[in-house]
Design a protein around this motif. Sequence first.
Motif, PDB file in Angstrom:
ATOM      1  N   THR A  33      16.437 -11.702 -57.317  1.00 20.59           N
ATOM      2  CA  THR A  33      17.343 -12.089 -58.404  1.00 20.59           C
ATOM      3  C   THR A  33      17.804 -13.542 -58.343  1.00 20.59           C
ATOM      4  O   THR A  33      18.205 -14.092 -59.355  1.00 20.59           O
ATOM      5  CB  THR A  33      18.583 -11.181 -58.447  1.00 20.59           C
ATOM      6  N   TRP A  34      17.785 -14.146 -57.164  1.00 21.27           N
ATOM      7  CA  TRP A  34      18.231 -15.541 -57.037  1.00 21.27           C
ATOM      8  C   TRP A  34      17.037 -16.462 -56.908  1.00 21.27           C
ATOM      9  O   TRP A  34      16.260 -16.355 -55.972  1.00 21.27           O
ATOM     10  CB  TRP A  34      19.150 -15.710 -55.827  1.00 21.27           C
ATOM     11  N   GLN A  35      16.919 -17.361 -57.842  1.00 17.50           N
ATOM     12  CA  GLN A  35      15.870 -18.374 -57.837  1.00 17.50           C
ATOM     13  C   GLN A  35      16.354 -19.595 -57.054  1.00 17.50           C
ATOM     14  O   GLN A  35      17.510 -19.669 -56.674  1.00 17.50           O
ATOM     15  CB  GLN A  35      15.537 -18.758 -59.283  1.00 17.50           C
ATOM     16  N   PRO A  36      15.482 -20.581 -56.820  1.00 17.36           N
ATOM     17  CA  PRO A  36      15.923 -21.800 -56.141  1.00 17.36           C
ATOM     18  C   PRO A  36      17.131 -22.432 -56.838  1.00 17.36           C
ATOM     19  O   PRO A  36      17.320 -22.282 -58.052  1.00 17.36           O
ATOM     20  CB  PRO A  36      14.686 -22.703 -56.222  1.00 17.36           C
ATOM     21  N   ALA A  37      17.948 -23.118 -56.037  1.00 16.37           N
ATOM     22  CA  ALA A  37      19.184 -23.779 -56.492  1.00 16.37           C
ATOM     23  C   ALA A  37      20.232 -22.750 -56.940  1.00 16.37           C
ATOM     24  O   ALA A  37      21.110 -23.055 -57.737  1.00 16.37           O
ATOM     25  CB  ALA A  37      18.902 -24.805 -57.584  1.00 16.37           C
ATOM     26  N   TRP A  38      20.129 -21.517 -56.434  1.00 21.09           N
ATOM     27  CA  TRP A  38      21.074 -20.442 -56.737  1.00 21.09           C
ATOM     28  C   TRP A  38      21.177 -20.157 -58.236  1.00 21.09           C
ATOM     29  O   TRP A  38      22.252 -19.870 -58.757  1.00 21.09           O
ATOM     30  CB  TRP A  38      22.463 -20.737 -56.159  1.00 21.09           C
ATOM     31  N   VAL A  39      20.067 -20.234 -58.921  1.00 26.01           N
ATOM     32  CA  VAL A  39      20.031 -19.892 -60.339  1.00 26.01           C
ATOM     33  C   VAL A  39      19.658 -18.416 -60.431  1.00 26.01           C
ATOM     34  O   VAL A  39      18.628 -17.996 -59.919  1.00 26.01           O
ATOM     35  CB  VAL A  39      18.997 -20.762 -61.102  1.00 26.01           C
ATOM     36  N   ALA A  40      20.516 -17.671 -61.099  1.00 22.02           N
ATOM     37  CA  ALA A  40      20.265 -16.234 -61.242  1.00 22.02           C
ATOM     38  C   ALA A  40      19.180 -15.975 -62.277  1.00 22.02           C
ATOM     39  O   ALA A  40      19.148 -16.617 -63.336  1.00 22.02           O
ATOM     40  CB  ALA A  40      21.549 -15.520 -61.659  1.00 22.02           C
ATOM     41  N   LEU A  41      18.305 -15.062 -61.957  1.00 20.97           N
ATOM     42  CA  LEU A  41      17.313 -14.605 -62.924  1.00 20.97           C
ATOM     43  C   LEU A  41      18.082 -13.990 -64.092  1.00 20.97           C
ATOM     44  O   LEU A  41      19.038 -13.231 -63.877  1.00 20.97           O
ATOM     45  CB  LEU A  41      16.420 -13.551 -62.252  1.00 20.97           C
ATOM     46  N   PRO A  42      17.718 -14.292 -65.332  1.00 21.20           N
ATOM     47  CA  PRO A  42      18.439 -13.709 -66.476  1.00 21.20           C
ATOM     48  C   PRO A  42      18.453 -12.175 -66.407  1.00 21.20           C
ATOM     49  O   PRO A  42      17.513 -11.546 -65.916  1.00 21.20           O
ATOM     50  CB  PRO A  42      17.636 -14.206 -67.694  1.00 21.20           C
ATOM     51  N   ASP A  43      19.523 -11.595 -66.927  1.00 20.68           N
ATOM     52  CA  ASP A  43      19.719 -10.145 -66.855  1.00 20.68           C
ATOM     53  C   ASP A  43      18.529  -9.350 -67.387  1.00 20.68           C
ATOM     54  O   ASP A  43      18.128  -8.352 -66.786  1.00 20.68           O
ATOM     55  CB  ASP A  43      20.980  -9.733 -67.618  1.00 20.68           C
ATOM     56  N   ASP A  44      17.950  -9.768 -68.513  1.00 21.94           N
ATOM     57  CA  ASP A  44      16.831  -9.004 -69.070  1.00 21.94           C
ATOM     58  C   ASP A  44      15.619  -9.058 -68.156  1.00 21.94           C
ATOM     59  O   ASP A  44      14.886  -8.072 -68.028  1.00 21.94           O
ATOM     60  CB  ASP A  44      16.486  -9.476 -70.482  1.00 21.94           C
ATOM     61  N   GLU A  45      15.418 -10.184 -67.480  1.00 20.17           N
ATOM     62  CA  GLU A  45      14.312 -10.288 -66.533  1.00 20.17           C
ATOM     63  C   GLU A  45      14.590  -9.455 -65.279  1.00 20.17           C
ATOM     64  O   GLU A  45      13.677  -8.840 -64.723  1.00 20.17           O
ATOM     65  CB  GLU A  45      14.044 -11.749 -66.182  1.00 20.17           C
ATOM     66  N   GLN A  46      15.856  -9.427 -64.852  1.00 17.39           N
ATOM     67  CA  GLN A  46      16.221  -8.563 -63.717  1.00 17.39           C
ATOM     68  C   GLN A  46      15.932  -7.105 -64.064  1.00 17.39           C
ATOM     69  O   GLN A  46      15.352  -6.377 -63.258  1.00 17.39           O
ATOM     70  CB  GLN A  46      17.706  -8.716 -63.369  1.00 17.39           C
ATOM     71  N   ARG A  47      16.335  -6.678 -65.245  1.00 14.69           N
ATOM     72  CA  ARG A  47      16.089  -5.289 -65.660  1.00 14.69           C
ATOM     73  C   ARG A  47      14.604  -4.967 -65.602  1.00 14.69           C
ATOM     74  O   ARG A  47      14.209  -3.897 -65.145  1.00 14.69           O
ATOM     75  CB  ARG A  47      16.610  -5.027 -67.076  1.00 14.69           C
ATOM     76  N   ALA A  48      13.769  -5.885 -66.075  1.00 17.35           N
ATOM     77  CA  ALA A  48      12.323  -5.654 -66.079  1.00 17.35           C
ATOM     78  C   ALA A  48      11.787  -5.534 -64.655  1.00 17.35           C
ATOM     79  O   ALA A  48      10.998  -4.631 -64.357  1.00 17.35           O
ATOM     80  CB  ALA A  48      11.604  -6.776 -66.835  1.00 17.35           C
ATOM     81  N   VAL A  49      12.225  -6.413 -63.769  1.00 13.44           N
ATOM     82  CA  VAL A  49      11.779  -6.380 -62.369  1.00 13.44           C
ATOM     83  C   VAL A  49      12.147  -5.043 -61.730  1.00 13.44           C
ATOM     84  O   VAL A  49      11.318  -4.377 -61.107  1.00 13.44           O
ATOM     85  CB  VAL A  49      12.389  -7.552 -61.561  1.00 13.44           C
ATOM     86  N   PHE A  50      13.402  -4.647 -61.909  1.00 11.66           N
ATOM     87  CA  PHE A  50      13.862  -3.433 -61.232  1.00 11.66           C
ATOM     88  C   PHE A  50      13.432  -2.159 -61.943  1.00 11.66           C
ATOM     89  O   PHE A  50      13.308  -1.115 -61.311  1.00 11.66           O
ATOM     90  CB  PHE A  50      15.366  -3.510 -60.962  1.00 11.66           C
ATOM     91  N   ARG A  51      13.141  -2.243 -63.213  1.00  9.85           N
ATOM     92  CA  ARG A  51      12.553  -1.087 -63.900  1.00  9.85           C
ATOM     93  C   ARG A  51      11.176  -0.801 -63.297  1.00  9.85           C
ATOM     94  O   ARG A  51      10.829   0.345 -63.036  1.00  9.85           O
ATOM     95  CB  ARG A  51      12.461  -1.351 -65.403  1.00  9.85           C
ATOM     96  N   ASP A  52      10.405  -1.863 -63.024  1.00  2.88           N
ATOM     97  CA  ASP A  52       9.081  -1.695 -62.408  1.00  2.88           C
ATOM     98  C   ASP A  52       9.198  -1.123 -60.995  1.00  2.88           C
ATOM     99  O   ASP A  52       8.466  -0.208 -60.629  1.00  2.88           O
ATOM    100  CB  ASP A  52       8.329  -3.028 -62.364  1.00  2.88           C
ATOM    101  N   ILE A  53      10.098  -1.670 -60.207  1.00  2.00           N
ATOM    102  CA  ILE A  53      10.279  -1.173 -58.834  1.00  2.00           C
ATOM    103  C   ILE A  53      10.720   0.290 -58.860  1.00  2.00           C
ATOM    104  O   ILE A  53      10.161   1.130 -58.156  1.00  2.00           O
ATOM    105  CB  ILE A  53      11.289  -2.038 -58.051  1.00  2.00           C
TER     106      ILE A  53
END
Length: 177
Positions: free
Chosen positions: A38-58
């Motif tokens: 969820t945390w990209q370089p420079a402590w930038v959070a992955l956008p919520d919709d992208e987080q949902r997609a990542v964790f939906r797959d997992i």
Amino acid sequence: MTYRRVLLYGVTGSGKSTAAARLSEVTGIPWHSVDDLTWQPAWVALPDDEQRAVFRDICAGERWILDSAYRAWLDVALARADLVVGLDYPRWLSFARLVRRTVRRAVRQEVVCNGNRERWRAILSRDSILVWHARSFARKRDRMRAALGDADGPEVLLFRRPRDLERWLGQQPSTTY
């Protein structure tokens, strides 16, 4: 019961990642580090919709351990989890662990995730992980305790002392999974 999909949940600094790594080692179930995803370089959070997609797959997988769940996709993890392991430790304990970990990382300049490091300026700011702990503690604790009463949700084991979690981890044979 056989657990194949496990969510560790607790306040910041409670030891979720450490417990998830140990559970994965014992059981052979793959562990997914939420911070790494969820945390990209420079402590930038992955956008919520992208987080949902990542964790939906997992979470669509048959075997996984997650060391946390963020508000943006907590429902996804809870819908598929067989077990929630809640680390419901006293505030002073989780805060002391968090301070110790954060200071150690800053002093040693340890890489936390995706090249990110703890910085003194951030630690002492209003956006500090220490401030986040204070702001989110009651909400996360309430969420954990509410999950116990949800008959439609996954089984919840709530640990109030680290030694009880250690005892449980020591009883998890890999053949169970």
